[in-house]
Design an enzyme around this catalytic site. Structure first.
Site, PDB file in Angstrom:
ATOM      1  N   GLU A 324     -57.791 -44.039 -55.520  1.00  0.00           N
ATOM      2  CA  GLU A 324     -57.980 -44.297 -56.851  1.00  0.00           C
ATOM      3  C   GLU A 324     -58.253 -45.735 -57.013  1.00  0.00           C
ATOM      4  O   GLU A 324     -57.462 -46.499 -56.534  1.00  0.00           O
ATOM      5  CB  GLU A 324     -56.707 -43.641 -57.636  1.00  0.00           C
ATOM      6  CG  GLU A 324     -56.426 -42.285 -57.651  1.00  0.00           C
ATOM      7  CD  GLU A 324     -55.264 -41.913 -58.463  1.00  0.00           C
ATOM      8  OE1 GLU A 324     -55.076 -41.083 -58.847  1.00  0.00           O
ATOM      9  OE2 GLU A 324     -54.222 -43.015 -58.501  1.00  0.00           O
ATOM     10  N   CYS A 325     -59.147 -45.978 -57.788  1.00  0.00           N
ATOM     11  CA  CYS A 325     -59.571 -47.476 -58.108  1.00  0.00           C
ATOM     12  C   CYS A 325     -59.641 -48.311 -56.959  1.00  0.00           C
ATOM     13  O   CYS A 325     -60.310 -48.439 -56.087  1.00  0.00           O
ATOM     14  CB  CYS A 325     -58.493 -47.846 -59.235  1.00  0.00           C
ATOM     15  SG  CYS A 325     -59.133 -49.254 -60.142  1.00  0.00           S
TER      16      CYS A 325
END
Length: 448
Positions: A324-325
């Site tokens: 994530e990210c």
């Protein structure tokens, strides 16, 4: 737990410092405090954790739904829960501070900047209380903390100006040592630059802990709240015949991790924590999760990381990997800072990532799966939030697993870069998104 929401008149009014002063005052009074944060933030909870010596719980209606939010509150531990709000009390179209207070039926203590006012502090607080009635919200603004208020006549003037229906709960004095310094992409994390404890202890003396505790209330019906589970194909714990092990990256490069995520992963299997910065061995794991953080601040360490090299090897073997990210960025071929410094990353996902001086996305997000992936089946929707300063250049034949229904994603209309059983996305998710149940289920199904 009884609880109180610490709301503010606006962003930047000093909610975090006021919240920390309240936590410190209650701890000095012998209370065990469970901190919480309305909204999807990771920075403020890191400061809560340092002062309360306990992980802060995230309360967000968009990420969790009302049942998930109430469940996450109920799973906290302590005598009293102090919930720091987000932005101004009523700001936020899908999960404002007022909406969180309303869902939990908790009173609000309003933080008002008193640096240049006395009677105006009371007028402001009264307006915030009356606005709830005007728009039909069941929100009780019950008390006021005067931020940046001097002692003596100044504090007394604020107290005397408040009507009987609004309790004066103390002040936070003007003190430069209480400022949380700016840093790369925002504020410092709590462990890196904690608020000066001497100044915080002095500020806590101005908080009326006894009166605040008297205002606190317990959300009704929590004992009847069924904690929702989510994931494609049902709850994998029901029919589990094996216990998968999930590796979770955790260090200064991968620090954006909700406590509830680790709790859920431990309910479903085994969790091992690894530090890619330290080059920790990955071991025999069945899935890998890389949360967000600041990989761009640790380019060379990650370029040389034996841990990321091992993740790439396991990904090639078919082990499900989810980033994530910042975790997504580390899974790509390369990462370039805003100053132009470039380093290779894990090289699993077909993209190059570049940092910018301004943020590229900031919003709650919703994704709809168009392809099966380790975290969602086609047709399922995933909710989360975006906050990133980078952009990604994808290969022309890159496959995206999601269409964006809200937010910017990777390309404006798509997110979730997919390569084999590795998925990277700009979307930060909570447990009620279903992706972590699905990740564990994918680990079982992979048979690797």
């Amino acid at each position: 737990m009884k609880g109180v929401v610490v709301g503010g008149t606006a962003s930047g009014v000093g909610k975090t410092v006021a919240t920390l002063a309240v936590i410190e005052a209650l701890r000095e009074a012998g209370r065990e405090v469970q901190p919480a944060k309305a909204g999807p933030d990771f920075i403020d909870p890191s400061h809560h954790r340092v002062v309360a010596d306990k992980p802060s719980r995230t309360l967000d209606l968009w990420l969790e739904g009302e049942a998930g939010l109430r469940c996450n509150y109920a799973r906290g531990e302590g005598d009293v829960c102090i919930v720091e709000g987000v932005m101004g009390l009523y700001d936020g179209d899908v999960s404002s501070t007022a909406a969180v207070a309303e869902a939990l039926e908790l009173p609000v203590v309003l933080v008002v900047d008193a640096a240049a006012g006395m009677e105006s502090v009371a007028a402001t607080a009264l307006g915030f209380r009356e606005y709830a009635r005007r728009v039909g919200r069941e929100v009780e603004v019950a008390g006021v903390i005067a931020q940046r208020a001097g002692g003596g006549r100044h504090a007394e003037g604020v107290r005397e100006a408040l009507p009987d229906s609004l309790e004066y709960l103390g002040r936070v004095p003007p003190d430069d040592r209480l400022e949380i310094p700016d840093r790369h992409l925002g504020l410092h994390m709590g462990e890196q630059a904690p608020v000066d404890r001497e100044a915080l202890t002095a500020a806590a003396e101005g908080i009326r802990a006894d009166r605040l505790l008297a205002l606190a209330s317990e959300p009704p019906g929590l004992e009847d709240t069924a904690c929702p589970t989510a994931g494609h194909g049902g709850d994998p714990s029901d029919a589990a015949t094996t216990t998968p092990t999930v590796a979770v990256a955790r260090d200064e490069a991968f620090a954006f991790l909700y406590p509830a995520v680790v709790e859920r992963l431990r309910e479903l299997g085994n969790v091992v924590t690894v530090s890619p910065l330290a080059g920790d061995p990955l071991g025999d794991v069945d899935a890998v999760y890389l949360p967000g953080g600041y990989p761009e601040l640790h380019l060379q360490a990650l370029a040389d990381s034996a841990t990321l090299a091992a993740v790439a090897e396991r990904a090639a073997e078919g082990v499900p990997v989810y980033g994530e990210c910042g975790g997504f960025m580390a899974l790509c071929r390369s990462l370039t800072t805003a100053d132009g410094e470039t380093a290779p990353m894990a090289g699993i996902l077909p993209a190059e990532v570049r940092m910018h001086d301004r943020y590229q996305a900031l919003d709650h997000a919703e994704l709809e799966a168009t392809h099966d992936s380790p975290v969602a089946n086609a047709g399922e929707r995933v909710r989360g939030h975006e906050f990133h300063y980078s952009s990604a250049t994808l290969d022309r034949d890159a496959r995206l697993a999601f269409e964006t229904r809200r937010g910017d994603g990777l390309t404006g209309d798509g997110d979730g870069l997919l390569a084999g059983r590795t998925l990277g996305t700009y979307c930060h998710t909570h447990v009620n998104s279903g992706v972590f149940d699905a990740l564990v289920e994918s680990a079982r199904a992979s048979g690797v």
